[in-house]
Design a protein around this motif. Structure first.
Motif, PDB file in Angstrom:
ATOM      1  N   UNK A  89       0.720  -1.252  -0.121  1.00  0.00           N
ATOM      2  CA  UNK A  89      -0.024  -0.189   0.028  1.00  0.00           C
ATOM      3  C   UNK A  89       0.846   1.149  -0.120  1.00  0.00           C
TER       4      UNK A  89
ATOM      5  N   UNK B 258       0.819   3.383   7.445  1.00  0.00           N
ATOM      6  CA  UNK B 258       0.217   2.790   6.221  1.00  0.00           C
ATOM      7  C   UNK B 258      -1.098   2.580   6.635  1.00  0.00           C
ATOM      8  N   UNK B 259      -2.245   2.790   5.669  1.00  0.00           N
ATOM      9  CA  UNK B 259      -3.827   2.680   6.148  1.00  0.00           C
ATOM     10  C   UNK B 259      -4.048   1.200   6.133  1.00  0.00           C
ATOM     11  N   UNK B 260      -3.346   0.400   5.293  1.00  0.00           N
ATOM     12  CA  UNK B 260      -3.780  -1.065   5.006  1.00  0.00           C
ATOM     13  C   UNK B 260      -3.837  -1.810   6.469  1.00  0.00           C
ATOM     14  N   UNK B 261      -2.544  -1.797   6.788  1.00  0.00           N
ATOM     15  CA  UNK B 261      -2.447  -2.867   7.941  1.00  0.00           C
ATOM     16  C   UNK B 261      -1.978  -2.365   9.233  1.00  0.00           C
ATOM     17  N   UNK B 262      -1.817  -0.990   9.055  1.00  0.00           N
ATOM     18  CA  UNK B 262      -1.224  -0.254  10.391  1.00  0.00           C
ATOM     19  C   UNK B 262       0.070  -0.315  10.835  1.00  0.00           C
TER      20      UNK B 262
END
Lengths: 435, 163
Positions: free
Chosen positions: B101, B112-116
């Motif tokens: 991402x 990262x917005x997807x999995x932190x």
């Protein structure tokens, strides 16, 4: 007086009959050649109908009584197949209006909604059937496991089933890139990055899948070809083998006593070559009990027509009806068009991959490759590890308590991870409460 | 003995047929297996594109003056972040090392917005599932005075380009 009279009971196309008579009888004769048997009204008719019709020939003339018990199979296998048929039909129709291009795909989605007749309901039906197929195939697998139906001689058909589950998941995975919306783009970005974590060949697999370093036009084209040609063909082939195997393995599984002799022992016995005669078989060695079965042992079979066919028709009609109603009530989601610069926050895959995504949030390798790979391997090896033949053909058999408990635990764990990923994860994948 | 000879004589045409058939079987089988292996390999080579149509791995990001000291700017199209401190310049990838991402750039680092996954200002992992720090790319000054980034060439973290 001059017109020749046709004797009764002789086909109108009898050699001597004239052209006019043949013409008059043409519709009737064509009909009779198309359907060689009338609707059966006797046992003989029932077996003829099954035997001479291409489509009905998929089943044997007679099937075991146990195979049509609704509470035994729950109709899940037929239901999986019905969803596949719906997906094929709606998929082909959608192909008439879809273009696998990064500049056109999303607009075509909007066109389906706005200007194509029945476009919305077709897309809804395709999307919801895909969700349903994943769920039903999984439930079908649960049924097969919990009734011990993967045991000898059905080991290989269990493996074919596992392959079909993987193909189903891969088909839905390739399918959700096609709308080219935000969910599509980021789910595939995440999904193919998971593949890259596979040891040694991971990066190469990712490159082959995407046809490029990142998700773009090449990936869209590749996924489209996989989704509309390669995977459906593979699924069709595997389904054919799956069905064929059911018959060759003696029909659906059933408890040993269901087709036993009056003394309760099974009719079929192990075929052991007579070693003293150098591997020859005595005909009597194949079977137990009286040589002539009819009338001498209990007959637990019923005619496939109409018993089985009507049951399957019912499952077909109910499945189509439910999916149609759902498709008329709920629209398939379509997010914003792809924005390569801004992933949605949180970026979530469809529900059936959210368990995987949740695992991946702890460790990309173990969550995305290690644990799922081990699960699939274990699942396929089950029939070769669990060799006991007791407890087959019964739901939650006591003899299979350990195997069933382990399976249910694994299945529940997967479901729990899916629930956590779906409802308990918010922005930046941080824990949120849905309540 | 004589009995056996007579038997083998009687069977000789069949034996000749069998050996011919087995040679044919072996030959056809080997040819088929070889063709299958070659076509599998050919398919593999075919599926692997020789040229890709995506972003080039070397590109220009502009003149050094475009990035005054203290700059910390994300070039969204290129998926990199340009950092300049005085005369030191660095180009840090904004592709999350976890699952690809695009990470967001903030003053305190990257998230990262997807999995932190979270990174500090230099791209070191400070939280989340990311397995390694963000990549630093090699920078060079092209003859036309523009900065050129090569995403195929990674440099060690903290290796700044001195203007």
């Amino acid at each position: 007086m001059s017109a020749p009279t046709v004797p009764e009971k002789v086909p109108a196309t009898a050699e001597k009959a004239g052209f006019v008579v043949a013409l008059a009888a043409l519709p009737r004769n064509m009909w009779d050649s198309l359907f060689r048997n009338p609707l059966p009204d006797s046992d003989l008719g029932a077996s003829r109908t099954s035997f001479t019709n291409f489509f009905l020939h998929i089943h044997p003339v007679k099937v075991h009584r146990n195979s049509i018990r609704p509470l035994y199979t729950l109709g899940l296998g037929v239901m999986s197949f019905v969803t596949f048929v719906i997906l094929t039909v709606t998929g082909v129709l959608l192909m008439f209006y879809y273009v696998p291009s990064t500049t056109q795909a999303y607009d075509r989605m909007l066109d389906l909604r706005g200007s194509v007749a029945f476009g919305t309901v077709l897309r809804n039906l395709h999307r919801w059937s895909a969700h349903a197929m994943v769920a039903i195939v999984f439930l079908h697998m649960c049924r097969v496991f919990l009734t011990g139906s993967y045991k000898r001689p059905r080991e290989f058909n269990w493996i074919v089933g596992c392959i079909l589950l993987l193909l189903t998941l891969f088909a839905s995975f390739t399918g959700y890139l096609l709308p080219w919306d935000q969910l599509a783009f980021w789910a595939i970005t995440v999904g193919t990055s998971i593949a890259a974590y596979a040891p040694v060949i991971g990066k190469k697999i990712q490159f082959l899948l995407l046809g490029d370093q990142a998700v773009g036009q090449e990936a869209l084209l590749r996924f489209y070809v996989l989704h509309v040609v390669v995977l459906p063909m593979l699924i069709t082939l595997m389904v054919a083998i799956h069905f064929w195997r059911i018959r060759k393995d003696g029909g659906l599984s059933r408890p040993a006593e269901a087709d036993g002799m009056p003394d309760g022992k099974p009719l079929r016995v192990e075929i052991v070559p007579n070693s003293s005669k150098g591997g020859t078989f005595g005909l009597m060695g194949f079977v137990r009990g009286p040589f002539t079965k009819v009338g001498n042992v209990p007959d637990n079979t019923v005619y496939a027509w109409p018993n089985l066919f009507v049951a399957e028709l019912f499952v077909f009609v109910v499945t189509v009806a439910v999916l149609l109603v759902v498709s008329l009530l709920f629209n398939a989601p379509l997010e914003e068009p792809v924005n390569v610069l801004h992933p949605p926050n949180p970026a979530k895959a469809p529900w059936y991959f959210l368990g995987l995504q949740e695992l991946v949030s702890y460790s990309a390798f173990w969550g995305g490759v290690g644990i799922p790979g081990a699960e699939v391997l274990l699942l396929m090896l089950v029939p070769y590890i669990d060799r006991k033949v007791s407890g087959v053909g019964k739901w939650f058999s006591r003899e299979r308590f350990l195997a069933n408990t382990l399976f249910v635990t694994f299945a529940l764990l997967n479901v729990i991870f899916i629930i956590i990923g779906t409802f308990f994860r918010g922005p930046n994948w941080s824990f949120v409460s849905p309540f | 003995m004589r009995e056996q000879e007579r038997m083998s004589e009687k069977n000789s045409p069949a034996t000749a047929g069998n050996s011919r058939r087995s040679i044919l079987t072996w030959f056809s089988g080997a040819a088929l297996a070889g063709s299958a292996a070659i076509s599998a390999l050919a398919n593999f080579i075919f599926m692997k594109p020789r040229a890709t149509y995506g972003q080039p791995s070397r590109y220009s990001i502009g003149r050094p003056d475009d990035f005054p000291s203290g700059t910390r700017v994300s070039l969204d199209q290129r998926r990199v972040c340009v950092v300049r401190e005085g005369s030191k310049l660095a180009v840090i990838s904004t592709i999350c090392t976890h699952l690809g991402c695009t990470v967001g750039v903030s003053d305190t680092g990257f998230a990262c917005p997807c999995h932190g996954s979270r990174y500090d200002q230099d791209g070191n992992v400070v939280g989340g599932p990311a397995p390694k720090s963000l990549a630093w790319y090699q920078i060079s000054l092209a003859p036309n005075g523009e900065l050129e980034v090569d995403t195929n060439a990674q440099v060690e973290q903290g290796t700044y380009y001195n203007l």
